[in-house]
Design an enzyme around this catalytic site. Structure first.
Site, PDB file in Angstrom:
ATOM      1  N   GLU A  44      11.055  15.796  -5.844  1.00 25.24           N
ATOM      2  CA  GLU A  44       9.857  14.702  -5.982  1.00 25.24           C
ATOM      3  C   GLU A  44      10.334  13.765  -4.829  1.00 25.24           C
ATOM      4  O   GLU A  44      10.951  13.088  -4.492  1.00 25.24           O
ATOM      5  CB  GLU A  44      10.287  14.139  -6.813  1.00 25.24           C
ATOM      6  CG  GLU A  44       9.016  13.352  -8.157  1.00 25.24           C
ATOM      7  CD  GLU A  44       9.789  11.991  -8.670  1.00 25.24           C
ATOM      8  OE1 GLU A  44      11.116  11.725  -9.500  1.00 25.24           O
ATOM      9  OE2 GLU A  44       8.939  11.243  -8.943  1.00 25.24           O
ATOM     10  N   GLU A  69      14.406   9.720  -2.304  1.00 28.01           N
ATOM     11  CA  GLU A  69      13.613   7.739  -2.803  1.00 28.01           C
ATOM     12  C   GLU A  69      14.438   7.190  -1.453  1.00 28.01           C
ATOM     13  O   GLU A  69      16.038   7.393  -1.184  1.00 28.01           O
ATOM     14  CB  GLU A  69      14.015   7.231  -4.288  1.00 28.01           C
ATOM     15  CG  GLU A  69      13.779   5.813  -4.180  1.00 28.01           C
ATOM     16  CD  GLU A  69      12.692   5.265  -4.039  1.00 28.01           C
ATOM     17  OE1 GLU A  69      11.624   5.399  -4.919  1.00 28.01           O
ATOM     18  OE2 GLU A  69      12.688   4.708  -3.325  1.00 28.01           O
ATOM     19  N   ASP A 119       3.403   4.470  -2.220  1.00 26.99           N
ATOM     20  CA  ASP A 119       2.711   3.588  -2.091  1.00 26.99           C
ATOM     21  C   ASP A 119       1.475   3.398  -1.452  1.00 26.99           C
ATOM     22  O   ASP A 119       1.088   4.669  -0.739  1.00 26.99           O
ATOM     23  CB  ASP A 119       3.691   3.902  -0.786  1.00 26.99           C
ATOM     24  CG  ASP A 119       5.527   2.407  -1.897  1.00 26.99           C
ATOM     25  OD1 ASP A 119       5.103   1.756  -3.234  1.00 26.99           O
ATOM     26  OD2 ASP A 119       6.424   2.862  -0.805  1.00 26.99           O
ATOM     27  N   GLU A 195       2.975   5.643 -14.263  1.00 23.96           N
ATOM     28  CA  GLU A 195       1.937   6.591 -14.981  1.00 23.96           C
ATOM     29  C   GLU A 195       1.852   5.787 -16.052  1.00 23.96           C
ATOM     30  O   GLU A 195       0.319   4.977 -16.490  1.00 23.96           O
ATOM     31  CB  GLU A 195       1.886   7.541 -15.136  1.00 23.96           C
ATOM     32  CG  GLU A 195       0.359   8.020 -15.774  1.00 23.96           C
ATOM     33  CD  GLU A 195       0.559   9.175 -16.690  1.00 23.96           C
ATOM     34  OE1 GLU A 195      -0.475   9.930 -17.489  1.00 23.96           O
ATOM     35  OE2 GLU A 195       2.142  10.119 -17.314  1.00 23.96           O
TER      36      GLU A 195
HETATM   37  C1  LIG Z   1       4.491   3.619  -5.979  1.00 21.35           C
HETATM   38  S1  LIG Z   1       6.666   3.759  -5.952  1.00 21.35           S
HETATM   39  C2  LIG Z   1       5.928   5.004  -7.013  1.00 21.35           C
HETATM   40  C3  LIG Z   1       8.081   5.248  -7.904  1.00 21.35           C
HETATM   41  C4  LIG Z   1       7.871   7.014  -8.458  1.00 21.35           C
HETATM   42  N1  LIG Z   1       6.596   7.694  -8.027  1.00 21.35           N
HETATM   43  C5  LIG Z   1       6.687   6.452  -9.919  1.00 21.35           C
HETATM   44  O1  LIG Z   1       5.386   7.189 -10.372  1.00 21.35           O
HETATM   45  O2  LIG Z   1       6.816   5.471 -10.907  1.00 21.35           O
HETATM   46  C6  LIG Z   1       6.842   4.375  -4.540  1.00 21.35           C
HETATM   47  C7  LIG Z   1       8.271   5.183  -4.199  1.00 21.35           C
HETATM   48  O3  LIG Z   1       8.254   5.537  -3.454  1.00 21.35           O
HETATM   49  C8  LIG Z   1       9.375   5.692  -2.748  1.00 21.35           C
HETATM   50  N2  LIG Z   1       9.020   5.803  -0.862  1.00 21.35           N
HETATM   51  C9  LIG Z   1       7.931   5.242  -0.489  1.00 21.35           C
HETATM   52  N3  LIG Z   1       8.268   6.097   1.207  1.00 21.35           N
HETATM   53  C10 LIG Z   1       9.252   6.886   0.826  1.00 21.35           C
HETATM   54  C11 LIG Z   1       9.751   8.160   1.289  1.00 21.35           C
HETATM   55  N4  LIG Z   1       9.728   7.614   2.886  1.00 21.35           N
HETATM   56  N5  LIG Z   1      10.394   8.609   0.953  1.00 21.35           N
HETATM   57  C12 LIG Z   1      10.612   8.614   0.140  1.00 21.35           C
HETATM   58  N6  LIG Z   1      10.803   7.255  -0.807  1.00 21.35           N
HETATM   59  C13 LIG Z   1       9.404   6.865  -1.134  1.00 21.35           C
HETATM   60  C14 LIG Z   1       9.328   3.905  -2.747  1.00 21.35           C
HETATM   61  O4  LIG Z   1      10.498   3.494  -1.874  1.00 21.35           O
HETATM   62  C15 LIG Z   1       8.975   3.881  -3.933  1.00 21.35           C
HETATM   63  O5  LIG Z   1      10.201   3.957  -4.876  1.00 21.35           O
END
Ligand SMILES: C[S@@+](CC[C@H](N)C(=O)[O-])C[C@H]1O[C@@H](n2cnc3c(N)ncnc32)[C@H](O)[C@@H]1O
Length: 213
Positions: A44, A69, A119, A195
């Site tokens: 994930e 993450e 994001d 979600e």
């Molecule tokens: C909008 S949040 C969604 C979190 C989770 N997937 C959810 O649906 O609740 C996006 C997550 O992706 C992480 N993220 C962004 N760019 C990333 C990268 N290049 N590698 C790993 N994580 C990343 C951010 O830190 C953030 O926690």
């Protein structure tokens, strides 16, 4: 969507079996370095608070789950959730998912790639920061096993549509396969925290699944 402050972690919780920094991983990635059983690996990208990772690992003990993450505080928060659950088939990696796929994963080693609510990077000049970019899609295709799947859910219609176009133009994955919305059976019966928040706000979720055939 702004994120709320995270709850403090219990300092006595032992994260050693459920948390690693990317630089601690053997390169190329070797599942036996992290998991007791070598079994199909699901990854994930951007695990946030770790709801998907914890529930998927609990419901599918015959698979291993790796969350990646980039944010240290979210990575530790999600790892703490896994540690409390005390399973042996899920680990949270702190680091950049794009690098993990690019530099650690060998060809045809991953059974599923999950990207939930990445994001959106709304501004035009920031869109190149999106994780679902051309290079990542090529790495996802390369690292997936035949029959493996890519799952992408978002609440941002423009991200959804442009990613589907990019997938069609860039890689040879079959899809999008329709994914039905399930009514929740309890308050945490959602794929991820994002979600949950999106659906509680009565906003749409766009879901797609692709297969490597
Ligand atoms: C909008 S949040 C969604 C979190 C989770 N997937 C959810 O649906 O609740 C996006 C997550 O992706 C992480 N993220 C962004 N760019 C990333 C990268 N290049 N590698 C790993 N994580 C990343 C951010 O830190 C953030 O926690």
């Amino acid at each position: 969507m702004p994120r709320r402050t995270l709850r403090k972690l219990d300092p006595s919780l032992d994260l050693s079996q459920h948390y690693r920094d990317i630089e601690q991983l053997p390169r190329p990635f070797e599942p036996a370095a992290l998991f007791r059983c070598v079994q199909p690996l699901e990854v994930e990208v951007g695990s946030g608070k770790g709801l998907f990772l914890a529930s998927a690992a609990r419901c599918n003990p015959e698979h291993n789950f790796l969350g990646i993450e980039v944010s240290l505080k979210y990575a530790r928060y999600a790892a703490a959730k896994l540690a409390r659950q005390a399973g042996e088939n899920a680990v949270l990696i702190r680091g950049d998912a794009l690098l993990l796929f690019r530099e650690w994963f060998s060809d045809a080693t991953v059974a599923a790639v999950h990207v939930y609510f990445p994001d959106p990077w709304w501004k035009k000049r920031h869109k190149k920061r999106r994780v679902l970019n051309e290079q990542f899609l090529r790495d996802a295709e390369r690292t997936l096993l035949t029959g493996g799947s890519l799952h992408f859910w978002t609440d941002v219609e423009e991200y959804y549509r442009s990613t589907l176009e990019l997938i069609a133009a860039t890689v040879n994955l079959t899809g999008p396969i329709a994914v039905a919305e399930k009514p929740p059976e309890h308050d945490l019966d959602y794929r991820t925290h994002f979600e949950r928040r999106t659906r509680k706000n009565a906003e749409p979720v766009y879901r797609a699944e692709f297969r490597k055939t």
